[in-house]
Design a protein around this motif. Structure first.
Motif, mmCIF file in Angstrom:
data_model
loop_
_atom_site.group_PDB
_atom_site.id
_atom_site.type_symbol
_atom_site.label_atom_id
_atom_site.label_comp_id
_atom_site.label_asym_id
_atom_site.label_seq_id
_atom_site.Cartn_x
_atom_site.Cartn_y
_atom_site.Cartn_z
ATOM 1 N N SER A 1 1.023 -1.216 -0.067
ATOM 2 C CA SER A 1 0.004 0.144 0.085
ATOM 3 C C SER A 1 1.018 1.119 0.069
ATOM 4 O O SER A 1 1.969 1.147 0.076
ATOM 5 C CB SER A 1 -0.931 0.082 1.203
ATOM 6 O OG SER A 1 -0.192 -0.118 2.536
ATOM 7 N N ARG A 2 0.222 2.540 -0.389
ATOM 8 C CA ARG A 2 1.112 3.312 -0.324
ATOM 9 C C ARG A 2 0.336 4.740 0.191
ATOM 10 O O ARG A 2 -0.815 4.849 -0.122
ATOM 11 C CB ARG A 2 1.221 4.007 -2.047
ATOM 12 C CG ARG A 2 2.093 2.935 -2.526
ATOM 13 C CD ARG A 2 2.522 3.180 -3.883
ATOM 14 N NE ARG A 2 3.534 2.249 -4.557
ATOM 15 C CZ ARG A 2 4.101 2.400 -5.714
ATOM 16 N NH1 ARG A 2 4.101 3.402 -6.332
ATOM 17 N NH2 ARG A 2 5.183 1.352 -5.742
ATOM 18 N N VAL A 3 1.264 5.626 0.932
ATOM 19 C CA VAL A 3 0.644 6.911 1.166
ATOM 20 C C VAL A 3 1.437 8.019 0.310
ATOM 21 O O VAL A 3 2.563 7.955 0.218
ATOM 22 C CB VAL A 3 0.947 7.191 2.666
ATOM 23 C CG1 VAL A 3 0.736 8.730 3.162
ATOM 24 C CG2 VAL A 3 0.684 5.957 3.593
ATOM 25 N N VAL A 4 0.796 8.833 -0.339
ATOM 26 C CA VAL A 4 0.990 9.764 -1.424
ATOM 27 C C VAL A 4 0.603 11.018 -1.059
ATOM 28 O O VAL A 4 -0.337 11.501 -0.658
ATOM 29 C CB VAL A 4 0.318 9.633 -2.549
ATOM 30 C CG1 VAL A 4 0.727 10.283 -3.829
ATOM 31 C CG2 VAL A 4 0.767 8.148 -3.404
ATOM 32 N N THR A 5 1.745 11.790 -0.790
ATOM 33 C CA THR A 5 1.656 13.222 -0.217
ATOM 34 C C THR A 5 2.004 14.373 -1.039
ATOM 35 O O THR A 5 2.910 14.155 -1.888
ATOM 36 C CB THR A 5 2.391 13.233 1.288
ATOM 37 O OG1 THR A 5 2.311 12.215 2.250
ATOM 38 C CG2 THR A 5 2.381 14.684 1.618
ATOM 39 N N THR A 6 1.014 15.237 -1.206
ATOM 40 C CA THR A 6 0.874 16.276 -2.160
ATOM 41 C C THR A 6 1.668 17.428 -1.484
ATOM 42 O O THR A 6 1.181 18.134 -0.766
ATOM 43 C CB THR A 6 -0.354 16.634 -2.923
ATOM 44 O OG1 THR A 6 -1.086 15.371 -3.306
ATOM 45 C CG2 THR A 6 -0.063 17.716 -3.780
ATOM 46 N N GLY A 7 2.915 17.675 -2.033
ATOM 47 C CA GLY A 7 3.575 18.920 -1.511
ATOM 48 C C GLY A 7 3.441 19.923 -2.623
ATOM 49 O O GLY A 7 2.379 19.755 -3.209
ATOM 50 N N SER A 8 4.387 20.966 -2.369
ATOM 51 C CA SER A 8 4.081 22.062 -3.572
ATOM 52 C C SER A 8 5.715 22.850 -3.889
ATOM 53 O O SER A 8 6.225 22.880 -2.938
ATOM 54 C CB SER A 8 3.356 22.999 -2.746
ATOM 55 O OG SER A 8 3.082 24.389 -3.437
ATOM 56 N N PHE A 9 5.525 23.254 -5.098
ATOM 57 C CA PHE A 9 6.584 23.781 -5.502
ATOM 58 C C PHE A 9 7.038 25.293 -4.538
ATOM 59 O O PHE A 9 8.242 25.613 -4.200
ATOM 60 C CB PHE A 9 6.697 24.576 -6.798
ATOM 61 C CG PHE A 9 8.050 24.578 -7.646
ATOM 62 C CD1 PHE A 9 8.431 23.440 -7.900
ATOM 63 C CD2 PHE A 9 8.619 25.772 -7.835
ATOM 64 C CE1 PHE A 9 9.799 23.588 -8.725
ATOM 65 C CE2 PHE A 9 9.541 26.014 -8.292
ATOM 66 C CZ PHE A 9 10.473 24.906 -9.100
ATOM 67 N N ALA A 10 6.092 25.610 -4.023
ATOM 68 C CA ALA A 10 6.080 26.831 -2.906
ATOM 69 C C ALA A 10 7.058 26.372 -1.757
ATOM 70 O O ALA A 10 7.225 27.340 -1.307
ATOM 71 C CB ALA A 10 4.563 27.226 -2.377
ATOM 72 N N ALA A 11 6.997 25.282 -1.421
ATOM 73 C CA ALA A 11 7.798 24.794 -0.340
ATOM 74 C C ALA A 11 9.379 24.954 -0.546
ATOM 75 O O ALA A 11 10.208 24.767 0.553
ATOM 76 C CB ALA A 11 7.345 23.521 0.110
ATOM 77 N N LYS A 12 9.633 25.217 -1.861
ATOM 78 C CA LYS A 12 11.158 25.093 -2.147
ATOM 79 C C LYS A 12 11.995 26.109 -1.543
ATOM 80 O O LYS A 12 13.148 26.161 -1.307
ATOM 81 C CB LYS A 12 11.163 25.108 -3.650
ATOM 82 C CG LYS A 12 12.616 24.603 -4.143
ATOM 83 C CD LYS A 12 12.681 24.337 -5.791
ATOM 84 C CE LYS A 12 14.126 23.819 -6.090
ATOM 85 N NZ LYS A 12 14.038 23.241 -7.538
ATOM 86 N N SER A 13 11.022 27.201 -1.229
ATOM 87 C CA SER A 13 11.929 28.583 -1.041
ATOM 88 C C SER A 13 11.653 28.993 0.453
ATOM 89 O O SER A 13 12.050 29.862 1.021
ATOM 90 C CB SER A 13 11.483 29.775 -1.788
ATOM 91 O OG SER A 13 10.009 29.985 -1.857
ATOM 92 N N VAL A 14 11.137 28.015 1.323
ATOM 93 C CA VAL A 14 10.930 28.353 2.729
ATOM 94 C C VAL A 14 11.590 27.241 3.790
ATOM 95 O O VAL A 14 11.947 26.367 3.201
ATOM 96 C CB VAL A 14 9.239 28.536 3.046
ATOM 97 C CG1 VAL A 14 8.636 29.609 2.474
ATOM 98 C CG2 VAL A 14 8.600 27.136 2.758
#
Length: 322
Positions: A155-168
């Motif tokens: 089974s899998r837990v797929v977490t959606t991140g964001s490009f916005a997190a790259k700079s913080v």
């Protein structure tokens, strides 16, 4: 050192085709926020591959509209709705019980809140709304889903991140953003917290010998004006489509932004701890695995965030080998 013969083989996908997905009949997938936006297209594409999809959403009316839309495009689609409010931690166990499932192949942690302007708002539990919903809500939900995921090999837990997190970067001394509240920065930090959670979960799953895998994705740049219409909840006018065509060279619609999550659910060659993102500069195009951003590999910060999340939610996602 294990011999070559003792290393389990991993099926390889030489070329992933977003328009020819592998057969997913028999798979059961929960998509949080599956009633709109990117989550809707994740659900539509998984249903098109034959999976049974559950839309986790607070809004029953919008979920019903999404189900009707998917059914109009996918003959014999198997889609249903379960009430889910990530901003109310005490309600999450009941939501998981309402799934009525004895196993779960994957959960896509996709739902999110993004605020553009003050004032700072809080969840029912007193947590800052974006951090409390996007990170803490999914953290607690994963805890309650753990038995179903553990029952299902691979089974899998797929977490959606964001490009916005790259700079913080996270402020571990002010996770709730009570000082110098800036909505856009707070949103970006909440997405970074999700991404660090996904990678810390992967480390813990491997340490426990679990077959469940934690995969990280980010959708790139996605605009409504480049997204195909799905009435009644999204209708794109001809004028909007034409005016935004030049942006299609840089970003994409939400249908394409769903591709990384769909691949993370269905591609057996994707492994836990990997990040799947759009091919072209992480902003648009076919999904591929890409190296982790440097600050995502900070296991010390991730472990401290995990401990703080346990304290704030009163629970801890725990997986044991089946």
């Amino acid at each position: 050192m294990p011999s070559v013969a003792s290393i389990p083989s991993v099926p390889r996908v030489l070329q992933w085709d977003v328009h020819r997905l592998p057969n997913a009949v028999g798979k059961r997938v929960l998509v949080t926020g599956g009633n709109a936006g990117i989550g809707y297209f994740v659900a539509e594409q998984l249903a098109g591959a034959g999976a049974t999809v559950v839309l986790g959403s607070r809004d029953t009316g919008k979920a019903e509209e999404a189900i009707a839309s998917i059914a109009s495009r996918v003959p014999d689609a198997r889609v249903k709705h379960v009430p889910l409010d990530l901003a109310d931690l005490a309600s999450l166990k009941a939501s998981v019980d309402a799934l009525g499932l004895d196993r779960l192949d994957a959960v896509v942690l996709n739902a999110g809140v993004a605020l553009d302007h003050p004032p700072r708002r809080e969840t029912k539990d007193g947590h800052e709304l974006m951090f409390g919903t996007n990170h803490l809500g999914h953290f607690a939900l994963t805890h309650h889903l753990a038995p179903l995921l553990t029952t299902t090999p691979g089974s899998r837990v797929v977490t959606t991140g964001s490009f916005a997190a790259k700079s913080v970067r996270l402020d571990l001394d002010d996770l709730q953003n009570t000082h110098d509240y800036q909505p856009k920065r707070t949103y970006s930090r909440s997405k970074l917290a999700q991404m660090l959670f996904a990678l810390e979960l992967d480390r813990r799953l491997r340490a426990a010998g679990s077959t469940t895998e934690s995969v990280l994705v980010h959708p790139g740049g996605a605009l409504d004006s480049l997204t195909p219409s799905r009435p009644p909840f999204h209708v794109r006018t001809t004028g909007e489509r034409l005016s935004r065509l030049p942006l299609g060279l840089v970003v994409q619609g939400k249908d394409a932004a769903a591709w990384p999550a769909v691949r993370a659910v269905l591609d057996p060659s994707v492994r836990g701890g990997q990040m799947v993102s759009p091919r072209a500069f992480g902003l648009r195009g076919a999904p591929r695995t890409e190296p982790l951003w440097k600050h995502l590999a900070d296991s010390t910060t991730a472990a401290r965030l995990w401990a703080a999340s346990c304290d704030l939610t009163g629970c801890e996602p725990t997986f044991t080998a089946p």
